[in-house]
Motif scaffolding. Sequence first.
Motif, PDB file in Angstrom:
ATOM      1  N   LEU A   1       0.832  -1.211   0.000  1.00  0.00           N
ATOM      2  CA  LEU A   1       0.000   0.000   0.000  1.00  0.00           C
ATOM      3  C   LEU A   1       0.865   1.258   0.000  1.00  0.00           C
ATOM      4  CD1 LEU A   1      -2.766  -1.094   2.545  1.00  0.00           C
ATOM      5  CD2 LEU A   1      -3.084  -0.698   0.095  1.00  0.00           C
ATOM      6  N   LYS A   2       1.989   1.188   0.723  1.00  0.00           N
ATOM      7  CA  LYS A   2       2.906   2.322   0.762  1.00  0.00           C
ATOM      8  C   LYS A   2       3.496   2.581  -0.625  1.00  0.00           C
ATOM      9  CE  LYS A   2       5.621   2.555   4.335  1.00  0.00           C
ATOM     10  NZ  LYS A   2       6.779   2.265   5.229  1.00  0.00           N
TER      11      LYS A   2
ATOM     12  N   ASN B   1       2.016   2.065  -3.442  1.00  0.00           N
ATOM     13  CA  ASN B   1       0.969   2.774  -4.185  1.00  0.00           C
ATOM     14  C   ASN B   1       0.944   4.254  -3.809  1.00  0.00           C
ATOM     15  OD1 ASN B   1       0.206   0.421  -5.420  1.00  0.00           O
ATOM     16  ND2 ASN B   1      -1.706   0.166  -4.292  1.00  0.00           N
ATOM     17  N   GLU B   2       1.022   4.496  -2.496  1.00  0.00           N
ATOM     18  CA  GLU B   2       0.949   5.868  -1.998  1.00  0.00           C
ATOM     19  C   GLU B   2       2.133   6.695  -2.501  1.00  0.00           C
ATOM     20  OE1 GLU B   2       0.919   8.202   2.310  1.00  0.00           O
ATOM     21  OE2 GLU B   2       0.526   6.047   2.237  1.00  0.00           O
ATOM     22  N   GLN B   3       3.316   6.128  -2.449  1.00  0.00           N
ATOM     23  CA  GLN B   3       4.509   6.855  -2.885  1.00  0.00           C
ATOM     24  C   GLN B   3       4.489   7.124  -4.383  1.00  0.00           C
ATOM     25  OE1 GLN B   3       7.617   4.313  -1.386  1.00  0.00           O
ATOM     26  NE2 GLN B   3       7.687   5.334   0.613  1.00  0.00           N
ATOM     27  N   ALA B   4       3.895   6.202  -5.148  1.00  0.00           N
ATOM     28  CA  ALA B   4       3.820   6.382  -6.597  1.00  0.00           C
ATOM     29  C   ALA B   4       2.703   7.333  -7.002  1.00  0.00           C
ATOM     30  CB  ALA B   4       3.616   5.030  -7.275  1.00  0.00           C
ATOM     31  N   GLY B   5       1.774   7.548  -6.089  1.00  0.00           N
ATOM     32  CA  GLY B   5       0.633   8.409  -6.412  1.00  0.00           C
ATOM     33  C   GLY B   5      -0.334   7.768  -7.378  1.00  0.00           C
ATOM     34  N   GLU B   6      -0.260   6.428  -7.484  1.00  0.00           N
ATOM     35  CA  GLU B   6      -1.173   5.689  -8.352  1.00  0.00           C
ATOM     36  C   GLU B   6      -1.237   4.235  -7.884  1.00  0.00           C
ATOM     37  OE1 GLU B   6       0.379   4.721 -12.342  1.00  0.00           O
ATOM     38  OE2 GLU B   6       2.190   5.809 -11.738  1.00  0.00           O
ATOM     39  N   GLU B   7      -2.132   3.481  -8.473  1.00  0.00           N
ATOM     40  CA  GLU B   7      -2.320   2.091  -8.060  1.00  0.00           C
ATOM     41  C   GLU B   7      -1.310   1.198  -8.774  1.00  0.00           C
ATOM     42  OE1 GLU B   7      -6.321  -0.177  -7.270  1.00  0.00           O
ATOM     43  OE2 GLU B   7      -5.619  -0.699  -9.280  1.00  0.00           O
ATOM     44  N   ILE B   8      -0.139   1.057  -8.178  1.00  0.00           N
ATOM     45  CA  ILE B   8       0.864   0.128  -8.702  1.00  0.00           C
ATOM     46  C   ILE B   8       0.380  -1.307  -8.503  1.00  0.00           C
ATOM     47  CG2 ILE B   8       3.245  -0.696  -8.493  1.00  0.00           C
ATOM     48  CD1 ILE B   8       3.133   2.096  -9.579  1.00  0.00           C
ATOM     49  N   PHE B   9      -0.089  -1.597  -7.303  1.00  0.00           N
ATOM     50  CA  PHE B   9      -0.645  -2.906  -6.968  1.00  0.00           C
ATOM     51  C   PHE B   9      -2.151  -2.771  -6.788  1.00  0.00           C
ATOM     52  CE2 PHE B   9       3.695  -3.051  -5.135  1.00  0.00           C
ATOM     53  CZ  PHE B   9       4.203  -4.105  -5.875  1.00  0.00           C
ATOM     54  N   SER B  10      -2.906  -3.619  -7.469  1.00  0.00           N
ATOM     55  CA  SER B  10      -4.356  -3.607  -7.305  1.00  0.00           C
ATOM     56  C   SER B  10      -4.729  -4.260  -5.977  1.00  0.00           C
ATOM     57  CB  SER B  10      -5.027  -4.362  -8.443  1.00  0.00           C
ATOM     58  OG  SER B  10      -4.748  -5.755  -8.336  1.00  0.00           O
ATOM     59  N   LYS B  11      -5.957  -4.048  -5.554  1.00  0.00           N
ATOM     60  CA  LYS B  11      -6.435  -4.682  -4.315  1.00  0.00           C
ATOM     61  C   LYS B  11      -6.339  -6.197  -4.438  1.00  0.00           C
ATOM     62  CE  LYS B  11     -10.377  -5.015  -1.160  1.00  0.00           C
ATOM     63  NZ  LYS B  11     -10.279  -6.503  -1.057  1.00  0.00           N
ATOM     64  N   GLU B  12      -6.686  -6.731  -5.606  1.00  0.00           N
ATOM     65  CA  GLU B  12      -6.634  -8.179  -5.800  1.00  0.00           C
ATOM     66  C   GLU B  12      -5.207  -8.697  -5.678  1.00  0.00           C
ATOM     67  OE1 GLU B  12      -7.956 -11.591  -9.072  1.00  0.00           O
ATOM     68  OE2 GLU B  12      -7.909  -9.478  -9.643  1.00  0.00           O
ATOM     69  N   GLN B  13      -4.265  -7.988  -6.252  1.00  0.00           N
ATOM     70  CA  GLN B  13      -2.869  -8.417  -6.170  1.00  0.00           C
ATOM     71  C   GLN B  13      -2.362  -8.392  -4.738  1.00  0.00           C
ATOM     72  OE1 GLN B  13      -1.303  -5.586  -8.996  1.00  0.00           O
ATOM     73  NE2 GLN B  13      -1.163  -7.110 -10.634  1.00  0.00           N
ATOM     74  N   ILE B  14      -2.693  -7.352  -4.002  1.00  0.00           N
ATOM     75  CA  ILE B  14      -2.274  -7.272  -2.596  1.00  0.00           C
ATOM     76  C   ILE B  14      -2.913  -8.397  -1.794  1.00  0.00           C
ATOM     77  CG2 ILE B  14      -2.366  -5.872  -0.490  1.00  0.00           C
ATOM     78  CD1 ILE B  14      -2.291  -3.384  -2.319  1.00  0.00           C
ATOM     79  N   ASP B  15      -4.209  -8.604  -1.999  1.00  0.00           N
ATOM     80  CA  ASP B  15      -4.912  -9.671  -1.275  1.00  0.00           C
ATOM     81  C   ASP B  15      -4.308 -11.036  -1.590  1.00  0.00           C
ATOM     82  OD1 ASP B  15      -6.617  -7.856  -0.098  1.00  0.00           O
ATOM     83  OD2 ASP B  15      -8.293  -8.245  -1.460  1.00  0.00           O
ATOM     84  N   ASN B  16      -3.939 -11.258  -2.835  1.00  0.00           N
ATOM     85  CA  ASN B  16      -3.381 -12.553  -3.226  1.00  0.00           C
ATOM     86  C   ASN B  16      -2.008 -12.793  -2.608  1.00  0.00           C
ATOM     87  OD1 ASN B  16      -5.616 -13.219  -4.721  1.00  0.00           O
ATOM     88  ND2 ASN B  16      -4.701 -12.755  -6.716  1.00  0.00           N
ATOM     89  N   VAL B  17      -1.182 -11.746  -2.508  1.00  0.00           N
ATOM     90  CA  VAL B  17       0.131 -11.896  -1.875  1.00  0.00           C
ATOM     91  C   VAL B  17      -0.035 -12.215  -0.390  1.00  0.00           C
ATOM     92  CG1 VAL B  17       2.249 -10.699  -1.200  1.00  0.00           C
ATOM     93  CG2 VAL B  17       1.397 -10.497  -3.540  1.00  0.00           C
ATOM     94  N   VAL B  18      -0.949 -11.512   0.270  1.00  0.00           N
ATOM     95  CA  VAL B  18      -1.184 -11.783   1.696  1.00  0.00           C
ATOM     96  C   VAL B  18      -1.744 -13.185   1.877  1.00  0.00           C
ATOM     97  CG1 VAL B  18      -2.478 -11.078   3.741  1.00  0.00           C
ATOM     98  CG2 VAL B  18      -1.469  -9.339   2.254  1.00  0.00           C
ATOM     99  N   TRP B  19      -2.665 -13.600   1.005  1.00  0.00           N
ATOM    100  CA  TRP B  19      -3.206 -14.962   1.060  1.00  0.00           C
ATOM    101  C   TRP B  19      -2.082 -15.978   0.855  1.00  0.00           C
ATOM    102  CZ3 TRP B  19      -7.684 -16.919  -2.655  1.00  0.00           C
ATOM    103  CH2 TRP B  19      -8.016 -18.239  -2.311  1.00  0.00           C
ATOM    104  N   ALA B  20      -1.167 -15.683  -0.066  1.00  0.00           N
ATOM    105  CA  ALA B  20      -0.046 -16.590  -0.310  1.00  0.00           C
ATOM    106  C   ALA B  20       0.791 -16.778   0.957  1.00  0.00           C
ATOM    107  CB  ALA B  20       0.820 -16.055  -1.452  1.00  0.00           C
ATOM    108  N   ILE B  21       1.023 -15.681   1.671  1.00  0.00           N
ATOM    109  CA  ILE B  21       1.782 -15.772   2.928  1.00  0.00           C
ATOM    110  C   ILE B  21       0.965 -16.536   3.977  1.00  0.00           C
ATOM    111  CG2 ILE B  21       2.763 -14.417   4.833  1.00  0.00           C
ATOM    112  CD1 ILE B  21       3.499 -12.279   2.727  1.00  0.00           C
ATOM    113  N   ASP B  22      -0.330 -16.250   4.055  1.00  0.00           N
ATOM    114  CA  ASP B  22      -1.213 -17.001   4.964  1.00  0.00           C
ATOM    115  C   ASP B  22      -1.118 -18.499   4.688  1.00  0.00           C
ATOM    116  OD1 ASP B  22      -2.098 -14.609   6.025  1.00  0.00           O
ATOM    117  OD2 ASP B  22      -4.111 -14.715   5.155  1.00  0.00           O
TER     118      ASP B  22
END
Length: 373
Positions: free
Chosen positions: A134-135, A137-158
């Motif tokens: 999320l950081k 995305n914030e630093q880039a000022g745009e959506e570098i990572f989509s919500k789905e991509q972030i959720d999938n990475v966290v799910w992968a770690i889970d």
Amino acid sequence: MDEKFEIKKTTLEEKTKKMITASEKLSVDGLISHKKQHGPGGIDPKVYHTPEHLLALERYEAKIAKALKLSPEQRALIKIAIARHDLVIEYDEANPNDILAMIRRYRGAREGDEPKSTKGNEGESGRLTREEMLKANEQAGEEIFSKEQIDNVVWAIDATYPDVKFGAVFKEYPYYKIVTKQNPALEEMFIKLEKAGIVKGSLFFQPHLEGPLEKGELVPREVLVTALVDLGAAGLADNREFYKSGDDEMRELYGNLRLPEVMERLVNGDNEEDKNDRARATSVFLEWLDSQPGFVAWQALRFEKIRYLLKKQNGINEDEEKKLREQFSHYPDNLSATLNRALKLREQVGTTKKEKGEKLAFLYIAREMGYEF
């Protein structure tokens, strides 16, 4: 029309390029953080969960990526999950009053996971990773990572959270008949085990991968591959690499045996307590070796189950299924090798004890398990 299409295509390519570049940075940052925390000379150096463990998973991922024809975007996200899935490894220290006490890791990713639920190591590693994505995305000022991509990475770690059933009987597994029919070589493996008197073992499984598959839910490739490589050495690596990973894990778990003063006493002590503790430690080493064939067997069953469920829901095609099994081809060899190793080392310990004494027998098996003197 063609001009507009080209503009849209270029924009999409640029977005993908930015995502992959940001992923590489997060992966490298994760590797550096892991090394500072868990590498040699780190804040809390590990034996098994070292930077080399992450590099091994990257090697395994490359094999599976080829088998499943993963896209560059999928691979970039998987590399984030691999690099950051062990950022947090908290645990209870081994009981100082028992040299053979084990550490107790704070495992857990989601509600109900034992022992730490959402506050476990996998949950905390995933939370930190989500924050960094999320950081970005914030630093880039745009959506570098989509919500789905972030959720999938966290799910992968889970999905790397392991649960365990000790003493689980192979033939009582609900998928046993299905997967041994699916892969006749497995049935031969279990006949060999039964002849050796081994009908059960410790079943380490991944509920946040297997649970959704059992329900018929589609699991993102990022989740599937990250989970498979984290428990994959028994199927993906040769016997020497598998031996080392198992021995390293044992030494990491038996925290007191890594204390120089404890091992110094065991190596050199001559009083009755020293002798008794050497005998106990020798038994622990041999029992660990005896447990490894059962571990391999269960991982083989799990892999074939996962493959079966993916095929059932059309999650992999025939070519991917074939190539995936080719990569996870080491189970029979590793099972035979671990059986032979356990028998050989047990026999050698007995011979050494008889001919040279219990102290040298302990030194022999300790060195075989990776302890250095």
